[in-house]
Design an enzyme around this catalytic site. Structure first.
Site, PDB file in Angstrom:
ATOM      1  N   LYS A  83       1.705  27.899 -57.828  1.00 17.66           N
ATOM      2  CA  LYS A  83       3.059  27.645 -57.306  1.00 17.66           C
ATOM      3  C   LYS A  83       4.079  27.403 -58.425  1.00 17.66           C
ATOM      4  CE  LYS A  83       2.251  27.258 -52.658  1.00 17.66           C
ATOM      5  NZ  LYS A  83       0.827  27.160 -52.508  1.00 17.66           N
ATOM      6  N   GLU A 105      10.992  23.888 -48.706  1.00 18.32           N
ATOM      7  CA  GLU A 105      10.056  23.550 -47.642  1.00 18.32           C
ATOM      8  C   GLU A 105       8.689  23.311 -48.265  1.00 18.32           C
ATOM      9  OE1 GLU A 105      10.417  26.556 -48.758  1.00 18.32           O
ATOM     10  OE2 GLU A 105       8.366  27.350 -48.806  1.00 18.32           O
ATOM     11  N   SER A 372      -6.471  30.773 -57.106  1.00 20.15           N
ATOM     12  CA  SER A 372      -5.060  30.354 -57.014  1.00 20.15           C
ATOM     13  C   SER A 372      -4.837  28.867 -57.264  1.00 20.15           C
ATOM     14  CB  SER A 372      -4.496  30.738 -55.647  1.00 20.15           C
ATOM     15  OG  SER A 372      -5.313  30.235 -54.601  1.00 20.15           O
TER      16      SER A 372
HETATM   17  C1  LIG Z   1       0.074  27.631 -51.372  1.00 19.85           C
HETATM   18  C2  LIG Z   1      -1.240  28.108 -51.808  1.00 19.85           C
HETATM   19  C3  LIG Z   1      -1.757  29.359 -51.389  1.00 19.85           C
HETATM   20  C4  LIG Z   1      -1.083  30.230 -50.376  1.00 19.85           C
HETATM   21  O1  LIG Z   1       0.174  30.689 -50.702  1.00 19.85           O
HETATM   22  P1  LIG Z   1       0.454  32.186 -51.122  1.00 19.85           P
HETATM   23  O2  LIG Z   1       1.933  32.276 -51.117  1.00 19.85           O
HETATM   24  O3  LIG Z   1      -0.187  33.082 -50.094  1.00 19.85           O
HETATM   25  O4  LIG Z   1      -0.143  32.374 -52.457  1.00 19.85           O
HETATM   26  C5  LIG Z   1      -2.972  29.783 -51.903  1.00 19.85           C
HETATM   27  N1  LIG Z   1      -3.668  29.021 -52.769  1.00 19.85           N
HETATM   28  C6  LIG Z   1      -3.218  27.810 -53.184  1.00 19.85           C
HETATM   29  C7  LIG Z   1      -4.044  27.031 -54.133  1.00 19.85           C
HETATM   30  C8  LIG Z   1      -1.991  27.324 -52.718  1.00 19.85           C
HETATM   31  O5  LIG Z   1      -1.562  26.125 -53.144  1.00 19.85           O
END
Ligand SMILES: *Cc1c(COP(=O)(O)O)cnc(C)c1O
Length: 389
Positions: A83, A105, A372
């Protein structure tokens, strides 16, 4: 057409939202490409957020699977997930546009925490809108945001979750855009957000490509990422879209998988419609009302998806699958034991699909899963889920 990916995307917003959207678009064209902006952003990404992130080979799982499993380690970034790539980009843009406040948000709270940290670092004020349900469910992230100096507003309308928080932030932006920027959290929403967020997240795919060349002097055979709103996935995918030999795989959350259960699988089970200013694939009932979404991973819990994913699915360039809560949890446990890495529940969906479909990849091939985020934030949910079993 500008702001469209085939027939998806657009700006389905009240007239009063057009001036701030046009202002962001202008900044994207005039400020973002400048040398000064790029240098400052790169410095922040490197020295504040911790880029570049490693591409980690998984020796134990690779042996078991018969192909090379690599992880792009966005979990190692400051604030714990991808993020921050987006919040630093948009925060810096807002500052250079002369704005004094970031509004955003948040659902699970991850985007709220990244935005609050970014605002603190850049000397901006920060106001976060969060559904009342989520404020109750994610209290530790609420405390983190407040500690970082953000004001957190609880939104009680609708289902009091992420979609309502987005509506409230869009409303707040209309009356405050002279001084505020809406730091949108994923690659969805009205144009230019799907493109802007993708630009800032594409660093993931670019670094992956460079690292793969450095290690093996070739492209990966496949890149895999979880899809909520779609920002980490499009960041990984975009630099590979024109590389025809690279398979692109997005993984959505199927929820519990019980008949009639709610999910977050907008592409694999939804239909086209308009939500939050954007024409894309949505979870909706027969009359077009948005359905509640559900996933064990709060970050995937969104009833829509970014328009570029809807288009990549329609053209067949990328494939999309879904994974159940229990299978994501099993993949998380497996990665912990095999490689000593605790992934976020979101990322575990992408990993689970690869672990469940090893026959889908040729022997000796190179498969990259985008990790992610890290799983520390999920410990309560993981503990509860494991106790139930
Ligand atoms: C917010 C989040 C996501 C999902 O958001 P995307 O916009 O689809 O990437 C995925 N993995 C993690 C660790 C997140 O914090």
């Amino acid at each position: 057409m500008k702001g469209y990916f085939g027939d998806f995307g657009g700006q389905f917003v009240p007239e009063l939202l057009m001036p701030p959207l046009l202002e962001v678009e202008k900044a994207m064209e005039e400020i973002l490409p400048t040398r000064e902006f790029q240098d400052e952003l790169n410095d922040l990404l490197r020295n504040y957020a911790g880029r570049e992130t490693p591409l980690t080979h998984c020796p134990t799982l690779s042996q078991e699977l018969g192909f090379n499993l690599w992880l792009k380690r966005e979990d190692l970034l400051h604030t714990g997930a991808h993020k921050v790539n987006n919040t630093l980009g948009q925060g810096l843009l807002a500052k250079r546009m002369g704005k004094t406040t970031l509004i955003a948000e948040t659902g699970a709270g991850q985007h709220g925490v990244a935005t609050a940290a970014t605002a603190a670092r850049l000397g901006l004020n920060c106001v976060i809108y969060m559904g009342a349900e989520d404020v109750a469910r994610q209290s530790s992230n609420v405390r983190r945001m407040r500690l970082l100096g953000a004001e957190v507003h609880s939104v009680a309308s609708g289902t009091a979750t992420l979609k309502d928080a987005i509506n409230e932030t869009l409303r707040a932006w209309i009356s405050s855009h002279e001084t505020t920027h809406y730091c949108f959290g994923t690659a969805a929403g009205p144009h230019p957000f799907p493109t802007l967020v993708r630009i800032f997240q594409s660093v993931i795919g670019k670094e992956t490509k460079a690292a793969m060349y450095e290690k093996k002097n070739r492209l990966p055979d496949a890149v895999v990422a979880c899809v909520g709103g779609g920002s980490n996935a499009i960041g990984m995918f975009h630099p590979f879209i024109n590389e025809e030999g690279v398979r692109i795989i997005g993984v959505e959350a199927a929820g519990t998988g019980e008949p009639g259960c709610y999910s977050s699988a907008s592409i694999t089970t939804g239909r086209p419609g308009v939500l939050h200013g954007c024409h894309s694939m949505l979870l909706q009932d027969k009359t077009g009302q948005i359905e509640p979404s559900h996933s064990i991973s709060a970050g995937l819990d969104y009833p829509g998806v970014g328009p570029e994913h809807a288009w990549l699915n329609k053209t067949g360039r990328a494939e999309y699958h879904k994974i159940k809560d229990a299978d994501a949890l099993a993949a998380l446990q497996k990665l912990c034991r095999a490689e000593g890495i605790l992934p976020a529940l979101e990322s575990s969906h992408a990993l689970a699909w690869v672990l469940q479909n090893p026959g889908s990849f040729a022997k000796g091939s190179d498969v990259v899963v985008n990790l992610s985020g890290r799983g520390d934030k999920d410990m309560d949910i993981i503990n509860n889920a494991l106790e139930e079993n």
